[in-house]
Design a protein around this motif. Structure first.
Motif, PDB file in Angstrom:
ATOM      1  N   TYR A   1      -5.581  -1.077   1.926  1.00  0.00           N
ATOM      2  CA  TYR A   1      -6.489  -0.158   1.256  1.00  0.00           C
ATOM      3  C   TYR A   1      -6.348  -0.265  -0.256  1.00  0.00           C
ATOM      4  O   TYR A   1      -5.247  -0.445  -0.776  1.00  0.00           O
ATOM      5  N   GLY A   2      -7.471  -0.142  -0.927  1.00  0.00           N
ATOM      6  CA  GLY A   2      -7.450   0.009  -2.373  1.00  0.00           C
ATOM      7  C   GLY A   2      -7.430   1.485  -2.702  1.00  0.00           C
ATOM      8  O   GLY A   2      -8.366   2.221  -2.359  1.00  0.00           O
ATOM      9  N   PHE A   3      -6.361   1.929  -3.341  1.00  0.00           N
ATOM     10  CA  PHE A   3      -6.230   3.345  -3.709  1.00  0.00           C
ATOM     11  C   PHE A   3      -5.571   3.451  -5.065  1.00  0.00           C
ATOM     12  O   PHE A   3      -4.554   2.810  -5.329  1.00  0.00           O
TER      13      PHE A   3
ATOM     14  N   VAL B   1       3.675  -1.662   2.267  1.00  0.00           N
ATOM     15  CA  VAL B   1       3.815  -2.537   1.102  1.00  0.00           C
ATOM     16  C   VAL B   1       3.007  -1.969  -0.060  1.00  0.00           C
ATOM     17  O   VAL B   1       1.847  -1.568   0.111  1.00  0.00           O
ATOM     18  N   LEU B   2       3.623  -1.917  -1.232  1.00  0.00           N
ATOM     19  CA  LEU B   2       2.946  -1.557  -2.471  1.00  0.00           C
ATOM     20  C   LEU B   2       2.727  -2.852  -3.247  1.00  0.00           C
ATOM     21  O   LEU B   2       3.654  -3.417  -3.808  1.00  0.00           O
ATOM     22  N   LEU B   3       1.487  -3.339  -3.224  1.00  0.00           N
ATOM     23  CA  LEU B   3       1.152  -4.646  -3.797  1.00  0.00           C
ATOM     24  C   LEU B   3       0.484  -4.484  -5.152  1.00  0.00           C
ATOM     25  O   LEU B   3      -0.407  -3.646  -5.319  1.00  0.00           O
TER      26      LEU B   3
ATOM     27  N   PHE C   1       0.967  -1.062   6.832  1.00  0.00           N
ATOM     28  CA  PHE C   1       0.070  -0.639   5.762  1.00  0.00           C
ATOM     29  C   PHE C   1       0.368  -1.371   4.458  1.00  0.00           C
ATOM     30  O   PHE C   1       1.504  -1.797   4.210  1.00  0.00           O
ATOM     31  N   LEU C   2      -0.666  -1.452   3.621  1.00  0.00           N
ATOM     32  CA  LEU C   2      -0.531  -2.013   2.281  1.00  0.00           C
ATOM     33  C   LEU C   2      -1.466  -1.259   1.352  1.00  0.00           C
ATOM     34  O   LEU C   2      -2.626  -1.010   1.682  1.00  0.00           O
ATOM     35  N   ILE C   3      -0.943  -0.854   0.198  1.00  0.00           N
ATOM     36  CA  ILE C   3      -1.744  -0.219  -0.851  1.00  0.00           C
ATOM     37  C   ILE C   3      -1.863  -1.176  -2.027  1.00  0.00           C
ATOM     38  O   ILE C   3      -0.871  -1.728  -2.502  1.00  0.00           O
TER      39      ILE C   3
END
Length: 483
Positions: free
Chosen positions: A439-441, A115-117, A208-210
């Motif tokens: 994760y924060g990226f 996921v791209l949040l 996963f989530l970014i």
């Protein structure tokens, strides 16, 4: 024990740091990056599009309150429809909407989605303090100015570009890539809360989530000092102070008036030094960064506990925003209120404090310590919200974290990739409770001056970063999602 438990947080953080420090900090790529398969001329077109769309997106006023994020959702939807990317808009309240989109997997045995949040709302701004209007997206000295240029319409646009590129380049995927832009992150998180409550199945039990929270800071020579990946955050504990006193006419001063009591209480709080506390994630982060510092500072980073015994170094830490938040609970005075007329002494005056607690801190214990500091029975100190979100974290021994290491080695050679504790709340905390590695990226690099414009005046991002950043994120995503 639940994933949100604070002791679990510490175990995750120790695992994250151990994994990074005892393995290669940058991993060599065995294959070409997926972006290298795209012709340079095509990438020029993508870069031009990124700048165009970034400026259009920044011109949409989504100041929260009131938000009006449905306007931004409509902006995304128009393009998604043109690109024939599956999407849905959910207007859960008047003017407030979330938008979901998906580029589906093509393989027969798919892995869980990524996921791209991002959030579409932005904080308030005072145009009188800006070089250009906050929603003009004007380019000044090579930078695009606009509220949200750092938080986080820049990262939202990079995520959006990844979706468009996956679709146009017909990338074969072994997992769904989901784009989720939500409302109201800056105030009450109603966008994410509504989506999780009503449309969680659209996430497809992702692995996963970014999200926001990463930090790629440039040094004085223009080199990235480190790639900071947010694996956990501090807990938000906002406090509301109310001072009580006798009201009266402004021409007759009252020594113990509510405003006077409030000012004295606030002075005591601002003079109060919260104790230093060295967590494993902070200690190992500083030790990892020591080789990149000047010798005197490097020695302190290698033994931060001993260094903090020095009063002079304590003062140095207090003046260094990048260190201070890592090593203590922080207090920021952010709001004040009293009379609505200059000649009226009010019976109440109030203030709000933005408190950020380190993991494993007890909010009740901290609250009592502030009450003792205030030491005035006519000044009450209470939490703004009865809900306290316990800190949580994600491990660093995952395919996504490895992908960030590998891609960073290409774009930022020789730069360490380190797990970090974010100073503020992000919605990673909410989505981790669903069992997602979050994760924060950020794919962007910026100077301290540029980073300081987040929530501040003259928020901006350099055009060259807009043209480059989405490519970094594309390579990270395809590293874990492409067949």
């Amino acid at each position: 024990m639940s994933k949100g438990d604070s002791s679990t947080y510490m175990r995750w953080v120790v695992l994250a740091v151990f994994t990074v420090l005892n393995g290669p900090q940058t991993k060599a790529l065995e294959h070409k990056l997926n972006s290298e398969k795209i012709a340079a001329s095509v990438f020029q077109q993508y870069a031009d599009l990124a700048v165009q769309w970034q400026r259009e997106y920044l011109r949409i006023n989504t100041t929260n309150p009131p938000g009006n994020e449905a306007r931004a959702a409509a902006f995304f939807k128009k393009i998604l429809d043109q690109e024939q990317i599956e999407n849905q808009v959910f207007e859960y309240a008047p003017g407030r909407a979330d938008i979901w989109a998906r580029v589906p997997h093509t393989g027969a045995s798919p892995k869980p989605p990524i996921v791209l949040l991002n959030h579409m709302d932005v904080v308030t701004s005072d145009p009188s303090h800006w070089k250009v209007p906050p929603f003009s997206a004007e380019i000044v000295d090579g930078a695009i100015y606009g509220r949200g240029a750092e938080d986080m319409k820049n990262e939202g646009l990079a995520q959006f570009m990844v979706m468009v590129m996956l679709q146009r380049e017909k990338v074969k995927l072994d997992r769904d890539v989901i784009f989720l832009a939500v409302s109201d992150e800056e105030v009450d998180n109603t966008g994410s809360e509504w989506f999780i409550a009503h449309q969680k199945d659209l996430l497809g039990n992702p692995e996963f989530l970014i999200n926001e929270g990463g930090e790629n800071l440039l040094d004085a020579d223009g080199h990235v000092k480190y790639v900071g990946v947010d694996v956990g955050e501090k807990s938000t504990f906002w406090l509301h102070l109310v001072a009580h006193g006798r009201s009266g006419h402004g021409s007759l001063p009252i020594p113990d008036s509510a405003p006077n009591r409030l000012v004295r209480a606030l002075n005591r709080i601002l003079a109060y030094h919260t104790p230093f506390k060295v967590l494993p994630v902070a200690e190992d982060y500083l030790r990892t960064m020591a080789p990149y510092e000047k010798p005197e500072r490097a020695a302190k980073f290698r033994n931060i506990r001993q260094a903090l015994e020095s009063p002079s170094f304590q003062r140095e830490v207090e003046q260094d925003e990048s260190l201070n938040y890592l090593l203590r609970n922080t207090i920021s005075l952010t709001m004040l209120g009293g009379s609505e007329q200059t000649n009226v002494i009010p019976s109440e005056a109030w203030a709000n404090l933005d408190v950020r607690l380190l993991p494993d801190e007890d909010p009740k214990t901290f609250l009592e310590s502030i009450r003792r500091v205030v030491n005035d029975s006519n000044v009450t100190v209470e939490p703004q919200s009865p809900d306290f979100k316990v800190a949580n974290a994600s491990p660093a021994n995952t395919a996504l974290f490895s992908a960030i290491q590998e891609v960073s080695a290409k774009y930022f050679p020789g730069t360490p990739v380190v797990p970090r504790l974010d100073s503020g709340y992000t919605e990673n905390q909410r989505y981790r409770t669903l069992g997602i590695n979050c994760y924060g990226f950020t794919p962007y690099a910026y100077t301290e001056e540029e980073g300081a414009t987040e929530h501040g005046d003259n928020e901006r991002i350099r055009v060259e970063e807009v043209r480059r950043g989405f490519r970094v994120l594309y390579d990270v995503v395809t590293r874990v999602a492409a067949e």
